[in-house]
Design a protein around this motif. Structure first.
Motif, PDB file in Angstrom:
ATOM      1  N   VAL A  33       0.846  -1.209   0.000  1.00  0.00           N
ATOM      2  CA  VAL A  33       0.000   0.000   0.000  1.00  0.00           C
ATOM      3  C   VAL A  33       0.873   1.248   0.000  1.00  0.00           C
ATOM      4  CG1 VAL A  33      -1.700   1.308   1.347  1.00  0.00           C
ATOM      5  CG2 VAL A  33      -1.981  -1.133   1.028  1.00  0.00           C
ATOM      6  N   PHE A  34       1.940   1.211   0.824  1.00  0.00           N
ATOM      7  CA  PHE A  34       2.853   2.352   0.890  1.00  0.00           C
ATOM      8  C   PHE A  34       3.527   2.578  -0.452  1.00  0.00           C
ATOM      9  CE2 PHE A  34       6.986   4.282   1.707  1.00  0.00           C
ATOM     10  CZ  PHE A  34       6.599   5.452   2.338  1.00  0.00           C
ATOM     11  N   PHE A  35       4.008   1.511  -1.080  1.00  0.00           N
ATOM     12  CA  PHE A  35       4.663   1.613  -2.376  1.00  0.00           C
ATOM     13  C   PHE A  35       3.686   2.168  -3.417  1.00  0.00           C
ATOM     14  CE2 PHE A  35       5.907  -0.176  -6.500  1.00  0.00           C
ATOM     15  CZ  PHE A  35       7.180   0.348  -6.603  1.00  0.00           C
ATOM     16  N   PHE A  36       2.450   1.691  -3.427  1.00  0.00           N
ATOM     17  CA  PHE A  36       1.441   2.169  -4.360  1.00  0.00           C
ATOM     18  C   PHE A  36       1.153   3.653  -4.126  1.00  0.00           C
ATOM     19  CE2 PHE A  36      -3.077   2.987  -5.245  1.00  0.00           C
ATOM     20  CZ  PHE A  36      -3.083   2.790  -6.604  1.00  0.00           C
ATOM     21  N   LEU A  37       1.000   4.038  -2.876  1.00  0.00           N
ATOM     22  CA  LEU A  37       0.745   5.445  -2.554  1.00  0.00           C
ATOM     23  C   LEU A  37       1.945   6.312  -2.940  1.00  0.00           C
ATOM     24  CD1 LEU A  37      -1.058   5.255   0.919  1.00  0.00           C
ATOM     25  CD2 LEU A  37      -2.057   5.848  -1.268  1.00  0.00           C
ATOM     26  N   TRP A  38       3.122   5.787  -2.668  1.00  0.00           N
ATOM     27  CA  TRP A  38       4.340   6.560  -2.916  1.00  0.00           C
ATOM     28  C   TRP A  38       4.582   6.731  -4.409  1.00  0.00           C
ATOM     29  CZ3 TRP A  38       9.690   4.562  -3.748  1.00  0.00           C
ATOM     30  CH2 TRP A  38      10.641   5.586  -3.690  1.00  0.00           C
ATOM     31  N   LYS A  39       4.346   5.732  -5.229  1.00  0.00           N
ATOM     32  CA  LYS A  39       4.625   5.779  -6.649  1.00  0.00           C
ATOM     33  C   LYS A  39       3.481   6.403  -7.453  1.00  0.00           C
ATOM     34  CE  LYS A  39       8.624   4.013  -7.481  1.00  0.00           C
ATOM     35  NZ  LYS A  39       9.630   4.798  -8.114  1.00  0.00           N
ATOM     36  N   LYS A  40       2.258   6.176  -7.082  1.00  0.00           N
ATOM     37  CA  LYS A  40       1.128   6.602  -7.896  1.00  0.00           C
ATOM     38  C   LYS A  40       0.404   7.813  -7.307  1.00  0.00           C
ATOM     39  CE  LYS A  40       1.194   3.411 -11.051  1.00  0.00           C
ATOM     40  NZ  LYS A  40       1.571   3.714 -12.385  1.00  0.00           N
ATOM     41  N   LEU A  41      -0.019   7.710  -6.094  1.00  0.00           N
ATOM     42  CA  LEU A  41      -0.879   8.722  -5.520  1.00  0.00           C
ATOM     43  C   LEU A  41      -0.105   9.944  -5.050  1.00  0.00           C
ATOM     44  CD1 LEU A  41      -3.863   9.104  -5.047  1.00  0.00           C
ATOM     45  CD2 LEU A  41      -3.602   8.138  -2.790  1.00  0.00           C
ATOM     46  N   LEU A  42       1.038   9.763  -4.416  1.00  0.00           N
ATOM     47  CA  LEU A  42       1.809  10.874  -3.870  1.00  0.00           C
ATOM     48  C   LEU A  42       2.272  11.830  -4.967  1.00  0.00           C
ATOM     49  CD1 LEU A  42       2.798  12.032  -1.208  1.00  0.00           C
ATOM     50  CD2 LEU A  42       4.899  10.750  -1.496  1.00  0.00           C
ATOM     51  N   PRO A  43       2.786  11.373  -6.126  1.00  0.00           N
ATOM     52  CA  PRO A  43       3.151  12.346  -7.165  1.00  0.00           C
ATOM     53  C   PRO A  43       1.946  13.163  -7.668  1.00  0.00           C
ATOM     54  CG  PRO A  43       4.165  10.236  -7.638  1.00  0.00           C
ATOM     55  CD  PRO A  43       3.236  10.035  -6.481  1.00  0.00           C
ATOM     56  N   ILE A  45      -0.746  13.901  -5.929  1.00  0.00           N
ATOM     57  CA  ILE A  45      -1.077  14.845  -4.855  1.00  0.00           C
ATOM     58  C   ILE A  45      -0.083  15.995  -4.853  1.00  0.00           C
ATOM     59  CG2 ILE A  45      -1.180  15.132  -2.355  1.00  0.00           C
ATOM     60  CD1 ILE A  45      -2.330  12.284  -2.204  1.00  0.00           C
ATOM     61  N   ASN A  46       1.216  15.665  -4.981  1.00  0.00           N
ATOM     62  CA  ASN A  46       2.247  16.727  -5.016  1.00  0.00           C
ATOM     63  C   ASN A  46       2.050  17.638  -6.229  1.00  0.00           C
ATOM     64  OD1 ASN A  46       3.532  16.085  -2.647  1.00  0.00           O
ATOM     65  ND2 ASN A  46       4.986  14.679  -3.615  1.00  0.00           N
ATOM     66  N   LYS A  47       1.695  17.013  -7.371  1.00  0.00           N
ATOM     67  CA  LYS A  47       1.479  17.801  -8.582  1.00  0.00           C
ATOM     68  C   LYS A  47       0.314  18.769  -8.385  1.00  0.00           C
ATOM     69  CE  LYS A  47       0.337  17.251 -13.451  1.00  0.00           C
ATOM     70  NZ  LYS A  47      -0.084  16.309 -14.479  1.00  0.00           N
ATOM     71  N   VAL A  48      -0.776  18.300  -7.842  1.00  0.00           N
ATOM     72  CA  VAL A  48      -1.943  19.150  -7.592  1.00  0.00           C
ATOM     73  C   VAL A  48      -1.592  20.251  -6.595  1.00  0.00           C
ATOM     74  CG1 VAL A  48      -4.264  19.170  -6.582  1.00  0.00           C
ATOM     75  CG2 VAL A  48      -3.630  17.393  -8.205  1.00  0.00           C
ATOM     76  N   LEU A  49      -0.870  19.891  -5.535  1.00  0.00           N
ATOM     77  CA  LEU A  49      -0.469  20.893  -4.538  1.00  0.00           C
ATOM     78  C   LEU A  49       0.461  21.936  -5.156  1.00  0.00           C
ATOM     79  CD1 LEU A  49       0.082  18.715  -1.328  1.00  0.00           C
ATOM     80  CD2 LEU A  49      -1.766  20.333  -1.788  1.00  0.00           C
ATOM     81  N   GLU A  50       1.386  21.497  -6.025  1.00  0.00           N
ATOM     82  CA  GLU A  50       2.308  22.421  -6.684  1.00  0.00           C
ATOM     83  C   GLU A  50       1.539  23.362  -7.615  1.00  0.00           C
ATOM     84  OE1 GLU A  50       5.803  24.297  -7.433  1.00  0.00           O
ATOM     85  OE2 GLU A  50       5.460  22.741  -5.936  1.00  0.00           O
ATOM     86  N   GLU A  51       0.572  22.802  -8.358  1.00  0.00           N
ATOM     87  CA  GLU A  51      -0.237  23.635  -9.238  1.00  0.00           C
ATOM     88  C   GLU A  51      -1.021  24.671  -8.437  1.00  0.00           C
ATOM     89  OE1 GLU A  51      -2.645  20.905 -11.460  1.00  0.00           O
ATOM     90  OE2 GLU A  51      -0.997  20.296 -12.775  1.00  0.00           O
ATOM     91  N   ARG A  52      -1.555  24.249  -7.317  1.00  0.00           N
ATOM     92  CA  ARG A  52      -2.290  25.174  -6.453  1.00  0.00           C
ATOM     93  C   ARG A  52      -1.385  26.276  -5.928  1.00  0.00           C
ATOM     94  NH1 ARG A  52      -6.581  22.549  -2.325  1.00  0.00           N
ATOM     95  NH2 ARG A  52      -8.353  23.314  -3.483  1.00  0.00           N
ATOM     96  N   ARG A  53      -0.192  25.847  -5.494  1.00  0.00           N
ATOM     97  CA  ARG A  53       0.758  26.825  -4.959  1.00  0.00           C
ATOM     98  C   ARG A  53       1.145  27.827  -6.042  1.00  0.00           C
ATOM     99  NH1 ARG A  53       5.903  27.749  -5.145  1.00  0.00           N
ATOM    100  NH2 ARG A  53       6.431  25.815  -6.206  1.00  0.00           N
TER     101      ARG A  53
END
Length: 188
Positions: A33-43, A45-53
């Motif tokens: 689950v951690f690997f899946f979140l880290w490879k797929k979901l976290l980027p 989320i980071n991309k959306v947060l970066e776009e928002r910022r």
């Protein structure tokens, strides 16, 4: 003893400590689950947060730029307004000066026309006076000739003689009038 083993087994099985196979399976599932979140979901989320910022920072920068532009535009409008007021004051002053010059010019023209009218009036009066004097001279001459003819008893119809007699008579009258005017002027 069975009871002891059972008690010992129950004591060995602590509800807070899970059994090792469950712990290993749980760790593997967590790692997946951690690997899946880290490879797929976290980027993502980071991309959306970066776009928002970036959008927020860009919005702030745009707002600051718009505010700066609005301030510059306001200053330009104020400068143009001040320039327009200055120009209006200059035009008003220029119009007043032109009005004063026009009034002075019209007064001078009126004065000139007045003087022309007065001069024309004096000339007309002088011409009328001369004409009246000439007509009076002719009438007085005619009357004097008729009177003299009645007194003398002969006709003085000869035109040349009549003119000489009239002129001599009127010249004598004018000389007497001038002499009396001089004597009355000297007496004063």
């Amino acid at each position: 003893m069975i009871a002891l083993v059972q008690v010992a087994a129950e004591e060995a099985q602590n509800p807070l400590v899970p059994p090792i196979p469950e712990l290993v399976v749980g760790l593997i599932a967590f790692a997946i689950v951690f690997f899946f979140l880290w490879k797929k979901l976290l980027p993502n989320i980071n991309k959306v947060l970066e776009e928002r910022r970036e959008a927020i920072e860009g919005g702030i920068e745009k707002a600051e730029a718009a505010q700066l532009e609005a301030q510059q535009t306001l200053e330009q409008y104020k400068a143009q307004l001040a320039e327009a007021r200055h120009e209006a004051a200059r035009l008003r002053q220029e119009a007043q000066e032109q009005g004063a010059a026009l009034i002075a010019e019209m007064r001078a023209e009126g004065q000139r026309q007045r003087e022309e009218i007065i001069a024309a009036g004096h000339a007309q009066i002088e011409a009328d006076r001369r004409q009246a004097a000439q007509a009076l001279r002719q009438d007085v001459g005619k009357l004097a000739t008729e009177l003299a003819g009645k007194l003398v008893g002969e006709s003085l119809e000869d035109h040349a003689r009549q003119s000489r007699t009239i002129d001599r008579f009127l010249d004598e009258l004018e000389a007497k009038a001038a002499a009396s005017a001089e004597s009355s002027g000297a007496a004063r």
